[in-house]
Scaffold this motif. Sequence first.
Motif, mmCIF file in Angstrom:
data_model
loop_
_atom_site.group_PDB
_atom_site.id
_atom_site.type_symbol
_atom_site.label_atom_id
_atom_site.label_comp_id
_atom_site.label_asym_id
_atom_site.label_seq_id
_atom_site.Cartn_x
_atom_site.Cartn_y
_atom_site.Cartn_z
ATOM 1 N N ILE A 1 0.871 -1.168 0.000
ATOM 2 C CA ILE A 1 0.000 0.000 0.000
ATOM 3 C C ILE A 1 0.910 1.222 0.000
ATOM 4 O O ILE A 1 1.827 1.309 0.823
ATOM 5 N N ALA A 2 0.718 2.121 -0.956
ATOM 6 C CA ALA A 2 1.638 3.252 -1.113
ATOM 7 C C ALA A 2 0.884 4.486 -1.593
ATOM 8 O O ALA A 2 -0.175 4.385 -2.226
ATOM 9 N N MET A 3 1.447 5.650 -1.273
ATOM 10 C CA MET A 3 0.822 6.906 -1.661
ATOM 11 C C MET A 3 1.873 7.984 -1.852
ATOM 12 O O MET A 3 2.880 8.026 -1.128
ATOM 13 N N THR A 4 1.659 8.833 -2.874
ATOM 14 C CA THR A 4 2.569 9.942 -3.134
ATOM 15 C C THR A 4 1.796 11.255 -3.126
ATOM 16 O O THR A 4 0.582 11.290 -3.351
ATOM 17 N N VAL A 5 2.522 12.329 -2.869
ATOM 18 C CA VAL A 5 2.006 13.685 -3.043
ATOM 19 C C VAL A 5 2.946 14.384 -4.013
ATOM 20 O O VAL A 5 4.155 14.480 -3.759
ATOM 21 N N ASN A 6 2.410 14.803 -5.149
ATOM 22 C CA ASN A 6 3.207 15.433 -6.210
ATOM 23 C C ASN A 6 4.389 14.551 -6.619
ATOM 24 O O ASN A 6 5.486 15.035 -6.883
ATOM 25 N N GLY A 7 4.157 13.237 -6.637
ATOM 26 C CA GLY A 7 5.174 12.292 -7.092
ATOM 27 C C GLY A 7 6.162 11.846 -6.031
ATOM 28 O O GLY A 7 6.978 10.963 -6.290
ATOM 29 N N GLU A 8 6.100 12.408 -4.844
ATOM 30 C CA GLU A 8 7.030 12.038 -3.772
ATOM 31 C C GLU A 8 6.336 11.096 -2.785
ATOM 32 O O GLU A 8 5.236 11.375 -2.317
ATOM 33 N N ILE A 9 7.014 9.988 -2.479
ATOM 34 C CA ILE A 9 6.440 8.991 -1.575
ATOM 35 C C ILE A 9 6.190 9.591 -0.189
ATOM 36 O O ILE A 9 7.075 10.210 0.403
ATOM 37 N N ARG A 10 4.982 9.420 0.296
ATOM 38 C CA ARG A 10 4.631 9.823 1.660
ATOM 39 C C ARG A 10 4.347 8.597 2.526
ATOM 40 O O ARG A 10 4.722 8.551 3.694
ATOM 41 N N GLN A 11 3.620 7.639 1.963
ATOM 42 C CA GLN A 11 3.235 6.451 2.727
ATOM 43 C C GLN A 11 3.577 5.191 1.925
ATOM 44 O O GLN A 11 3.311 5.129 0.724
ATOM 45 N N ARG A 12 4.132 4.203 2.605
ATOM 46 C CA ARG A 12 4.423 2.910 1.956
ATOM 47 C C ARG A 12 4.500 1.847 3.047
ATOM 48 O O ARG A 12 5.248 1.982 4.008
ATOM 49 N N SER A 13 3.719 0.803 2.889
ATOM 50 C CA SER A 13 3.717 -0.276 3.864
ATOM 51 C C SER A 13 3.168 -1.527 3.190
ATOM 52 O O SER A 13 3.144 -1.617 1.964
ATOM 53 N N ASP A 14 2.738 -2.487 3.999
ATOM 54 C CA ASP A 14 2.184 -3.735 3.484
ATOM 55 C C ASP A 14 0.944 -4.092 4.293
ATOM 56 O O ASP A 14 0.910 -3.854 5.510
ATOM 57 N N LEU A 15 -0.042 -4.657 3.634
ATOM 58 C CA LEU A 15 -1.277 -5.032 4.321
ATOM 59 C C LEU A 15 -1.024 -6.042 5.432
ATOM 60 O O LEU A 15 -1.816 -6.152 6.369
ATOM 61 N N GLY A 16 0.074 -6.776 5.327
ATOM 62 C CA GLY A 16 0.424 -7.731 6.372
ATOM 63 C C GLY A 16 0.772 -7.076 7.692
ATOM 64 O O GLY A 16 0.881 -7.763 8.720
ATOM 65 N N LYS A 17 0.939 -5.744 7.695
ATOM 66 C CA LYS A 17 1.272 -5.031 8.933
ATOM 67 C C LYS A 17 0.047 -4.496 9.661
ATOM 68 O O LYS A 17 0.195 -3.805 10.677
ATOM 69 N N LEU A 18 -1.153 -4.783 9.152
ATOM 70 C CA LEU A 18 -2.349 -4.412 9.895
ATOM 71 C C LEU A 18 -2.310 -5.039 11.283
ATOM 72 O O LEU A 18 -2.008 -6.225 11.428
ATOM 73 N N ILE A 19 -2.611 -4.259 12.317
ATOM 74 C CA ILE A 19 -2.646 -4.807 13.674
ATOM 75 C C ILE A 19 -3.794 -5.802 13.787
ATOM 76 O O ILE A 19 -3.618 -6.929 14.239
ATOM 77 N N TRP A 20 -4.993 -5.361 13.400
ATOM 78 C CA TRP A 20 -6.132 -6.258 13.313
ATOM 79 C C TRP A 20 -6.399 -6.519 11.836
ATOM 80 O O TRP A 20 -6.639 -5.582 11.061
ATOM 81 N N ASN A 21 -6.327 -7.786 11.433
ATOM 82 C CA ASN A 21 -6.490 -8.109 10.017
ATOM 83 C C ASN A 21 -7.961 -8.049 9.624
ATOM 84 O O ASN A 21 -8.852 -7.780 10.446
ATOM 85 N N ILE A 22 -8.219 -8.312 8.356
ATOM 86 C CA ILE A 22 -9.567 -8.138 7.826
ATOM 87 C C ILE A 22 -10.568 -9.056 8.517
ATOM 88 O O ILE A 22 -11.685 -8.645 8.866
ATOM 89 N N ARG A 23 -10.197 -10.297 8.734
ATOM 90 C CA ARG A 23 -11.103 -11.216 9.432
ATOM 91 C C ARG A 23 -11.437 -10.691 10.836
ATOM 92 O O ARG A 23 -12.604 -10.723 11.273
ATOM 93 N N GLU A 24 -10.425 -10.225 11.544
ATOM 94 C CA GLU A 24 -10.628 -9.744 12.904
ATOM 95 C C GLU A 24 -11.488 -8.475 12.932
ATOM 96 O O GLU A 24 -12.327 -8.311 13.823
ATOM 97 N N ILE A 25 -11.279 -7.598 11.959
ATOM 98 C CA ILE A 25 -12.066 -6.364 11.900
ATOM 99 C C ILE A 25 -13.544 -6.674 11.664
ATOM 100 O O ILE A 25 -14.427 -6.172 12.373
ATOM 101 N N ILE A 26 -13.820 -7.505 10.661
ATOM 102 C CA ILE A 26 -15.215 -7.834 10.350
ATOM 103 C C ILE A 26 -15.878 -8.518 11.544
ATOM 104 O O ILE A 26 -17.011 -8.188 11.922
ATOM 105 N N ALA A 27 -15.180 -9.472 12.149
ATOM 106 C CA ALA A 27 -15.748 -10.196 13.287
ATOM 107 C C ALA A 27 -16.033 -9.249 14.447
ATOM 108 O O ALA A 27 -17.113 -9.306 15.067
#
Length: 233
Positions: free
Chosen positions: A158-184
């Motif tokens: 998962i990544a995001m830029t502002v005017n072409g410069e990286i601001r955010q970059r990570s991986d979905l595997g770093k979610l503290i509570w994963n998708i199953r846990e959130i929905i539950a």
Amino acid sequence: MNDYLWTPPSIASLPVRGETRRLPVNRLFFVGRNYHAHAVEMGRPVDKSVERPFYFTKSPQTIVESGAITPLPPQTTDFQHEMELVVVIGRSGFRVPPQDAHALVYGYACGLDMTRRDLQLAARDKGRPWDLGKDVEASSVLSEIVAMPGIVLEHGEIAMTVNGEIRQRSDLGKLIWNIREIIADLSLFYHLQPGDIIFTGTPEGVGPVVAGDVIEGSIAGVGSIRLTIGPSA
């Protein structure tokens, strides 16, 4: 047929990749502090062993689609971006066990939770609700939805830029509570319904934007998103 005093708001909806029909949106839920590094940068680290997820909501009327130009909102000097994976619910569910949570997934989208950070933090520090900081007009930016019924995403950049410069970059595997846990967990509080949308949290690197900035983000296997910040309204 009902006769209203004035025209009611239209149903919020989003495009679905490969579909001519649009997806009607029901409710917007947001998970707070769901990446460790972001929790630390906000000054509120999370200990999953003793905490559980927390949520806030926004009105569906805050939705704007990717590619839009949105003005800087009033009453803020610190308007910030938050790039997020968005889960779209496609089936109803209540008190759903984590192992069954995948059955509620319709698909995914890229999202931007745009935030009046100064107002959010001022409210937080006084123990007040975050509404003025979060439930901001044109602040829930969403890409087209990608249908993936029953699929749970566990990894992907998962990544995001502002005017072409990286601001955010990570991986979905770093979610503290994963998708199953959130929905539950969320289904313990709400009868989840088709069209409910869950923003799953943002990685570290959040920061301010100003008029003229172009925000572009992407999530592996999901898609991309783009927003241009216009002058103050």
